[in-house]
Design a protein around this motif. Sequence first.
Motif, PDB file in Angstrom:
ATOM      1  N   TYR A 192      -5.717  -3.628  -5.459  1.00 15.61           N
ATOM      2  CA  TYR A 192      -6.016  -4.449  -4.208  1.00 15.61           C
ATOM      3  C   TYR A 192      -7.446  -5.039  -4.106  1.00 15.61           C
ATOM      4  O   TYR A 192      -7.521  -5.821  -3.101  1.00 15.61           O
ATOM      5  N   LEU A 193      -8.255  -4.958  -5.180  1.00 17.79           N
ATOM      6  CA  LEU A 193      -9.483  -5.496  -5.147  1.00 17.79           C
ATOM      7  C   LEU A 193      -9.256  -6.629  -6.210  1.00 17.79           C
ATOM      8  O   LEU A 193      -8.919  -6.263  -7.467  1.00 17.79           O
ATOM      9  N   SER A 194      -9.892  -7.640  -5.811  1.00 17.77           N
ATOM     10  CA  SER A 194      -9.822  -8.785  -6.755  1.00 17.77           C
ATOM     11  C   SER A 194     -10.465  -8.450  -8.028  1.00 17.77           C
ATOM     12  O   SER A 194     -11.642  -8.094  -8.032  1.00 17.77           O
ATOM     13  N   PHE A 198      -5.061 -15.836  -8.128  1.00 18.25           N
ATOM     14  CA  PHE A 198      -6.113 -15.112  -7.774  1.00 18.25           C
ATOM     15  C   PHE A 198      -6.180 -13.653  -8.281  1.00 18.25           C
ATOM     16  O   PHE A 198      -7.208 -12.837  -8.000  1.00 18.25           O
ATOM     17  N   ASN A 199      -5.335 -13.166  -9.299  1.00 17.22           N
ATOM     18  CA  ASN A 199      -5.306 -11.953  -9.750  1.00 17.22           C
ATOM     19  C   ASN A 199      -5.163 -11.023  -8.693  1.00 17.22           C
ATOM     20  O   ASN A 199      -5.823  -9.738  -9.069  1.00 17.22           O
ATOM     21  N   VAL A 200      -4.950 -11.305  -7.432  1.00 16.50           N
ATOM     22  CA  VAL A 200      -4.678 -10.153  -6.505  1.00 16.50           C
ATOM     23  C   VAL A 200      -3.713 -10.520  -5.556  1.00 16.50           C
ATOM     24  O   VAL A 200      -3.500 -11.461  -5.033  1.00 16.50           O
ATOM     25  N   LEU A 239      -9.039  -3.954   0.857  1.00 17.14           N
ATOM     26  CA  LEU A 239     -10.072  -4.465  -0.113  1.00 17.14           C
ATOM     27  C   LEU A 239      -9.726  -5.941  -0.533  1.00 17.14           C
ATOM     28  O   LEU A 239     -10.331  -6.548  -1.321  1.00 17.14           O
ATOM     29  N   THR A 240      -8.520  -6.473   0.007  1.00 15.24           N
ATOM     30  CA  THR A 240      -7.832  -7.802  -0.504  1.00 15.24           C
ATOM     31  C   THR A 240      -9.007  -8.928  -0.150  1.00 15.24           C
ATOM     32  O   THR A 240      -8.773  -9.906  -0.930  1.00 15.24           O
ATOM     33  N   ILE A 287      -2.747 -10.385  -1.815  1.00 12.31           N
ATOM     34  CA  ILE A 287      -3.245 -10.084  -0.643  1.00 12.31           C
ATOM     35  C   ILE A 287      -2.242  -9.982   0.135  1.00 12.31           C
ATOM     36  O   ILE A 287      -1.264 -10.795   0.481  1.00 12.31           O
ATOM     37  N   TYR A 305       0.732  -1.201  -0.148  1.00 16.19           N
ATOM     38  CA  TYR A 305       0.029  -0.177  -0.047  1.00 16.19           C
ATOM     39  C   TYR A 305       0.977   1.280  -0.076  1.00 16.19           C
ATOM     40  O   TYR A 305       1.873   1.506   0.781  1.00 16.19           O
TER      41      TYR A 305
END
Lengths: 354, 378
Positions: free
Chosen positions: B125-127, A245-247, B95-96, A249, A108
């Motif tokens: 950050y958002l899928s 998952f294309n993100v 938002l993860t 975390i 972030y």
Amino acid sequence: MNYLTKTQLAVIVFFIPLVFKMANLPGLLYAECGADGYVALGLVTAVEFLQLFLVLFVVKMGGLGAIFERYGRVAYLLLSLPLYFVMGTKSVVFFSEVYFYVCDYLVYNVPALPIVTVSLLVVFYLATKGVKAVGRVFELSVWLLPLIVLFGLLFGKVNLSWQYLTPVLEDGGLRALAGVDKYLLYAFDFSPLLFFKIEEKKNVRVVLSAILCVGAVMFCYVLLVASYGRATFLISDAFAHLASFNVVISEIGSLDWPSALLWITTAVGNVSLKFSAMGEGFRYMKIRREVGLLLLTVLIGVLVLFVFSGYREILALVLSPVRYVVVGIEIVVPVVLLALLGNKNKQKKVVYAT
Amino acid sequence: MRRKIKWIFTLIAILLFLFVGDKLPGEPLSSRAMVVGFGIDLEGDSSVKISAQILNAASASETSGQTTQVVTATSSTISGAMSRIGEKSGSTVALTHCNVVFLCQKLAKSRQFYSILNYLITNDYLSENAYLFAVDGKAEDFMTSATAFGGNLSLYIQKAVGMHGEYVDLPIKTLRDVLVSYHSLGQTNWIPVLKKEPLTPEQSESGQSPSDEQSVFTANSLYVLKKNVFLAEYGEAGARALNLAKNEVKKGVVESVGDHGEKIVCLITGKKAKFSYDLEKKTVDLALSINAIVKEIVDYSSDDAYVDRTQMTDEEVKRAQSQIADEVEAFFVDLRQKDADIFGVLDGFYSKYGKQTAALTIGDINLKVNVDLKVSKV
């Protein structure tokens, strides 16, 4: 002796052309030449391996070290300084992609300074440890690949539309050539190997690795276009988007971490390889390797933070005529080395014969 | 020298972590507001109200469900509203883990649809696999509703999609799908619409008092948009027609009429859809191959009528095939009249014929649906 084993070379040969073709390039290339991009990229990667085998042949003949021994310091400097320009330019471009990835995608809202500092320190450290350490990093990171494939198969969600992959080369390949021309700087990246010694064994694994690499580059691009269709031009950090998952975390337990780790490690490894090559060269320039590398690290850091500090500046550098100079040097220097070393070998043979 | 370098490097690393370490992200999990659902309401002409369904938030303005709170904030931008939610909850909004986004009806039908959604789509950050739903009302009202069978709306919807997402009567759209459709040649998008059905306390199973109104939700209809313009809303028939033509949807129910007016219900067990294109005839052929089993045949024609068979006659199969084909063709034609390319056939033509299709418009194209329904006995 600090040298690359053939296994390490095979892994490096797989990752070097792949890693930065799977970051911002796919999106840029799609914007330029649409679906033709994956054909263009595959062809360029295949041609890149011609450079690799030329480089490997020169290395077998002694590489740049042999030039120093046979022709002296001036010849060495004349041939290695252009390569320093090439590796320096590519280090700036590629290292910027590393910190863009970290700052824009991985964590972030983090400012560039700590990311650049920490990443460059890793590059500096690996470079001082030598090419064997860099090779080991690549060797270890390759184990993340099956993990990513496994996670992707188990948990990945994809909705692929193959229709976005055609038509290709509709205008005879002109668009593809335009795309290749524009992003030429991302190709031909094997010249750092000229500075090292490589274990003398058969090249079977290296050839296999080169074939796998061309396949992997095309496969990743095809998957990306089939997933994102005409919106592919919006996708930066392509490898990350292809991962399960294309993100990302940022908490413990994300299944995307293997892909993030693999990309970061191989990207840093790629830059470290260039630094390490330049470090080898400092020995012949009467510069202490560690001091030279420290100065180089600071220089690249300053360039990345203050001169080419944004995506726009880096893109301007990539698209500038500098790209022709860089690729020209990448191709011409190994050819000149081959001629010089071949000539010297011939002369030696004549001497022995009489 | 190497050893010295190692120690110097270690020292530099320690110093960096001491003095620059605070610039690196180091928040504990407890200081993060984990958003599991995200709602956007359009307020006036130039502001949005964001509702974030947060797991275990430290403080919240409103509550719903047992383990989450819905925190709301209004701003002219999504990121601005999120910052306020962060202030309200005393945490960093993450938002993860958000897998579902709700848009209010007003926003889904407005021209701001994509420009507002774009922030979420481009936010790493958002899928991109987060599900997108338009709600038949305000997103905040939906998200603060108590679901009849426990849990909060966001998790309830994810569960429902997980269980029924492959059924033809449930249209599912992810943020990535929206992005891809928006940039397709036909620029036609669709969003499933979530509708609320309040249950009276007598109907609910948990013995709530009359003030605790609980709801169940349906998502069998959809809004169709072209670029930023809302075109039409379709009900269950539209959802079914859309999903029948999609290869990834493989289950569902097909209803037909028997030779003597019986109601026949078949369960789809497998399905393939294949589009082929003919530029000369400007025709798209959709070959639908459906495997199904007869689940139920009911005869309402008279009081003592009953059905003792579990197989369909050839005529009934043909009738069912024709009914499916008609439903898909009617949906396509209706949207073609609105200049919408719901099945993305313009991209299909371009894929096969390239630049020759430059002048082709959706209005020129006819769709022929051929259904091959194979029905087996239960």
